[in-house]
Design a protein around this motif. Structure first.
Motif, PDB file in Angstrom:
ATOM      1  N   ARG A   5      16.789  39.646  44.318  1.00 24.69           N
ATOM      2  CA  ARG A   5      17.543  38.846  45.386  1.00 24.69           C
ATOM      3  C   ARG A   5      18.995  38.641  44.714  1.00 24.69           C
ATOM      4  NH1 ARG A   5      19.405  34.080  46.884  1.00 24.69           N
ATOM      5  NH2 ARG A   5      17.912  32.993  45.602  1.00 24.69           N
ATOM      6  N   LYS A   6      18.982  37.773  43.508  1.00 24.69           N
ATOM      7  CA  LYS A   6      20.080  37.362  42.700  1.00 24.69           C
ATOM      8  C   LYS A   6      20.815  38.460  42.287  1.00 24.69           C
ATOM      9  CE  LYS A   6      18.362  33.075  41.097  1.00 24.69           C
ATOM     10  NZ  LYS A   6      17.845  32.247  39.772  1.00 24.69           N
ATOM     11  N   THR A   7      20.221  39.557  41.962  1.00 15.75           N
ATOM     12  CA  THR A   7      20.982  40.705  41.567  1.00 15.75           C
ATOM     13  C   THR A   7      21.761  41.574  42.716  1.00 15.75           C
ATOM     14  OG1 THR A   7      19.313  41.471  39.852  1.00 15.75           O
ATOM     15  CG2 THR A   7      20.831  43.134  40.472  1.00 15.75           C
ATOM     16  N   PHE A   8      20.951  41.686  44.066  1.00 15.08           N
ATOM     17  CA  PHE A   8      21.714  42.095  44.930  1.00 15.08           C
ATOM     18  C   PHE A   8      22.710  41.059  45.608  1.00 15.08           C
ATOM     19  CE2 PHE A   8      22.001  42.924  49.588  1.00 15.08           C
ATOM     20  CZ  PHE A   8      22.555  44.271  49.408  1.00 15.08           C
ATOM     21  N   GLU A   9      22.673  39.951  45.456  1.00 10.76           N
ATOM     22  CA  GLU A   9      23.823  39.040  45.874  1.00 10.76           C
ATOM     23  C   GLU A   9      24.981  38.959  44.869  1.00 10.76           C
ATOM     24  OE1 GLU A   9      21.888  34.906  45.587  1.00 10.76           O
ATOM     25  OE2 GLU A   9      20.686  35.366  47.737  1.00 10.76           O
ATOM     26  N   LYS A  10      24.650  39.473  43.541  1.00 10.28           N
ATOM     27  CA  LYS A  10      25.727  39.338  42.798  1.00 10.28           C
ATOM     28  C   LYS A  10      26.616  40.988  43.208  1.00 10.28           C
ATOM     29  CE  LYS A  10      23.856  36.870  38.934  1.00 10.28           C
ATOM     30  NZ  LYS A  10      23.248  37.090  37.585  1.00 10.28           N
ATOM     31  N   PHE A  11      25.812  41.990  43.402  1.00 11.63           N
ATOM     32  CA  PHE A  11      26.372  43.003  43.930  1.00 11.63           C
ATOM     33  C   PHE A  11      27.208  42.770  45.046  1.00 11.63           C
ATOM     34  CE2 PHE A  11      25.487  46.754  46.771  1.00 11.63           C
ATOM     35  CZ  PHE A  11      26.301  47.767  45.817  1.00 11.63           C
ATOM     36  N   VAL A  12      26.654  42.178  46.063  1.00 11.95           N
ATOM     37  CA  VAL A  12      27.339  42.179  47.253  1.00 11.95           C
ATOM     38  C   VAL A  12      28.659  41.280  47.018  1.00 11.95           C
ATOM     39  CG1 VAL A  12      27.295  40.947  49.717  1.00 11.95           C
ATOM     40  CG2 VAL A  12      25.619  42.246  48.925  1.00 11.95           C
ATOM     41  N   ALA A  13      28.619  40.463  46.324  1.00 11.93           N
ATOM     42  CA  ALA A  13      29.724  39.385  45.872  1.00 11.93           C
ATOM     43  C   ALA A  13      30.866  40.265  45.466  1.00 11.93           C
ATOM     44  CB  ALA A  13      29.236  38.233  45.086  1.00 11.93           C
ATOM     45  N   ALA A  14      30.335  40.997  44.267  1.00 12.08           N
ATOM     46  CA  ALA A  14      31.460  41.929  43.799  1.00 12.08           C
ATOM     47  C   ALA A  14      32.011  42.861  44.647  1.00 12.08           C
ATOM     48  CB  ALA A  14      30.690  42.838  42.641  1.00 12.08           C
ATOM     49  N   ALA A  15      31.129  43.462  45.572  1.00  8.16           N
ATOM     50  CA  ALA A  15      31.769  44.255  46.602  1.00  8.16           C
ATOM     51  C   ALA A  15      32.468  43.782  47.459  1.00  8.16           C
ATOM     52  CB  ALA A  15      30.475  45.071  47.166  1.00  8.16           C
ATOM     53  N   GLN A  16      32.427  42.533  48.050  1.00  9.06           N
ATOM     54  CA  GLN A  16      33.113  41.755  48.669  1.00  9.06           C
ATOM     55  C   GLN A  16      34.310  41.437  48.148  1.00  9.06           C
ATOM     56  OE1 GLN A  16      30.684  38.533  50.145  1.00  9.06           O
ATOM     57  NE2 GLN A  16      29.743  39.829  51.690  1.00  9.06           N
ATOM     58  N   ALA A  17      34.469  41.135  46.841  1.00 11.21           N
ATOM     59  CA  ALA A  17      35.534  40.873  46.249  1.00 11.21           C
ATOM     60  C   ALA A  17      36.419  41.799  45.980  1.00 11.21           C
ATOM     61  CB  ALA A  17      35.235  40.096  44.731  1.00 11.21           C
ATOM     62  N   ALA A  18      35.838  43.141  45.742  1.00 16.42           N
ATOM     63  CA  ALA A  18      36.627  44.271  45.436  1.00 16.42           C
ATOM     64  C   ALA A  18      37.355  44.833  46.963  1.00 16.42           C
ATOM     65  CB  ALA A  18      35.647  45.373  45.007  1.00 16.42           C
ATOM     66  N   ALA A  19      36.768  44.510  47.871  1.00 16.31           N
ATOM     67  CA  ALA A  19      36.899  45.062  49.523  1.00 16.31           C
ATOM     68  C   ALA A  19      38.003  44.039  49.725  1.00 16.31           C
ATOM     69  CB  ALA A  19      35.792  44.871  50.405  1.00 16.31           C
ATOM     70  N   GLY A  20      37.971  42.579  49.319  1.00 17.56           N
ATOM     71  CA  GLY A  20      39.194  41.691  49.842  1.00 17.56           C
ATOM     72  C   GLY A  20      40.466  41.912  48.758  1.00 17.56           C
ATOM     73  N   SER A  21      40.195  42.339  47.583  1.00 22.04           N
ATOM     74  CA  SER A  21      41.366  42.855  46.990  1.00 22.04           C
ATOM     75  C   SER A  21      42.083  43.888  47.480  1.00 22.04           C
ATOM     76  CB  SER A  21      41.245  42.710  45.443  1.00 22.04           C
ATOM     77  OG  SER A  21      40.385  43.829  45.058  1.00 22.04           O
ATOM     78  N   ILE A  22      41.123  44.916  47.874  1.00 15.17           N
ATOM     79  CA  ILE A  22      41.781  46.466  48.376  1.00 15.17           C
ATOM     80  C   ILE A  22      42.349  46.203  49.571  1.00 15.17           C
ATOM     81  CG2 ILE A  22      40.811  48.498  49.324  1.00 15.17           C
ATOM     82  CD1 ILE A  22      38.843  48.448  47.013  1.00 15.17           C
ATOM     83  N   GLU A  23      41.961  45.234  50.519  1.00 13.27           N
ATOM     84  CA  GLU A  23      42.646  44.806  52.016  1.00 13.27           C
ATOM     85  C   GLU A  23      43.878  44.601  51.791  1.00 13.27           C
ATOM     86  OE1 GLU A  23      39.109  43.868  55.063  1.00 13.27           O
ATOM     87  OE2 GLU A  23      39.530  42.253  53.653  1.00 13.27           O
ATOM     88  N   GLU A  24      44.171  43.965  50.479  1.00  7.60           N
ATOM     89  CA  GLU A  24      45.616  43.537  50.466  1.00  7.60           C
ATOM     90  C   GLU A  24      46.748  44.520  50.258  1.00  7.60           C
ATOM     91  OE1 GLU A  24      45.446  40.705  47.083  1.00  7.60           O
ATOM     92  OE2 GLU A  24      44.071  39.295  47.960  1.00  7.60           O
ATOM     93  N   ARG A  25      46.072  45.825  49.906  1.00  2.83           N
ATOM     94  CA  ARG A  25      47.089  46.930  49.771  1.00  2.83           C
ATOM     95  C   ARG A  25      47.658  47.406  51.305  1.00  2.83           C
ATOM     96  NH1 ARG A  25      49.621  48.377  45.854  1.00  2.83           N
ATOM     97  NH2 ARG A  25      48.946  50.270  46.020  1.00  2.83           N
ATOM     98  N   GLY A  26      47.073  46.942  52.216  1.00  5.56           N
ATOM     99  CA  GLY A  26      47.622  47.411  53.313  1.00  5.56           C
ATOM    100  C   GLY A  26      46.840  48.395  54.294  1.00  5.56           C
ATOM    101  N   ALA A  27      47.534  49.165  55.113  1.00  6.35           N
ATOM    102  CA  ALA A  27      46.737  49.872  56.383  1.00  6.35           C
ATOM    103  C   ALA A  27      46.068  51.031  55.532  1.00  6.35           C
ATOM    104  CB  ALA A  27      47.811  50.446  57.374  1.00  6.35           C
ATOM    105  N   THR A  28      46.399  51.508  54.519  1.00  8.01           N
ATOM    106  CA  THR A  28      45.850  52.638  54.114  1.00  8.01           C
ATOM    107  C   THR A  28      44.833  52.534  53.372  1.00  8.01           C
ATOM    108  OG1 THR A  28      48.182  53.461  53.319  1.00  8.01           O
ATOM    109  CG2 THR A  28      46.543  54.490  52.391  1.00  8.01           C
ATOM    110  N   VAL A  29      44.576  51.252  52.891  1.00 10.00           N
ATOM    111  CA  VAL A  29      43.383  50.822  52.097  1.00 10.00           C
ATOM    112  C   VAL A  29      42.331  50.294  53.046  1.00 10.00           C
ATOM    113  CG1 VAL A  29      42.403  49.382  50.284  1.00 10.00           C
ATOM    114  CG2 VAL A  29      44.742  50.469  50.126  1.00 10.00           C
ATOM    115  N   ARG A  30      42.834  49.861  54.361  1.00 11.21           N
ATOM    116  CA  ARG A  30      41.785  49.027  55.283  1.00 11.21           C
ATOM    117  C   ARG A  30      40.561  49.895  55.700  1.00 11.21           C
ATOM    118  NH1 ARG A  30      46.625  47.006  57.738  1.00 11.21           N
ATOM    119  NH2 ARG A  30      46.836  44.877  57.056  1.00 11.21           N
ATOM    120  N   GLU A  31      40.783  51.080  55.553  1.00 16.15           N
ATOM    121  CA  GLU A  31      39.788  52.152  56.013  1.00 16.15           C
ATOM    122  C   GLU A  31      38.708  51.931  54.977  1.00 16.15           C
ATOM    123  OE1 GLU A  31      37.242  54.633  58.226  1.00 16.15           O
ATOM    124  OE2 GLU A  31      39.235  53.609  58.904  1.00 16.15           O
TER     125      GLU A  31
END
Length: 127
Positions: free
Chosen positions: A27-53
């Motif tokens: 569970r902890k491993t998966f939570e870390k994985f999801v947190a990293a994925a969400q952080a990556a998604a958050g930083s990617i979203e900042e790049r604009g419409a091209t990255v939203r997809e």
């Protein structure tokens, strides 16, 4: 083993502790994985419409992984409840932990590819 003894089968405290520790580690491993994925998604979203997809793909994949892993945990718990003896509990636990570790490794690899693809798309010059 008599039917009465089989009906009263209880998982020994040591086995339960080991199972809980293994589950907690997964569970902890998966939570870390999801947190990293969400952080990556958050930083990617900042790049604009091209990255939203790409960010949408990351979120959808993370949710799909979470659903799959929760279902695997529930299935495993159900199998443990039906275990007839300690060797079966040990076998089920070992199989579950191995399967979850493989699944998490595959999920991390797939997520890395999705995030990498999204990053490449985000870095492309706009025409």
């Amino acid at each position: 083993m008599s039917d009465e003894a089989r009906d009263r089968f209880e998982i020994p405290k040591e086995m339960r502790t080991m199972a809980e520790a293994s589950f907690e580690q997964a569970r902890k491993t998966f939570e870390k994985f999801v947190a990293a994925a969400q952080a990556a998604a958050g930083s990617i979203e900042e790049r604009g419409a091209t990255v939203r997809e790409g960010a949408k793909d990351v979120r959808e994949k993370a949710v799909a992984y979470a659903e799959k892993n929760v279902q695997a945990s529930l299935d495993h718990a159900q199998l443990l409840l039906k275990a007839k003896d300690l060797p079966e509990v040990m076998r089920l636990q070992s199989e579950y932990v191995q399967a979850q570790m493989r699944a998490l490794a595959e999920q991390a690899s797939e997520m890395s590819q999705i995030v990498g693809k999204a990053a490449i798309e985000a870095a492309k010059p706009k025409v």
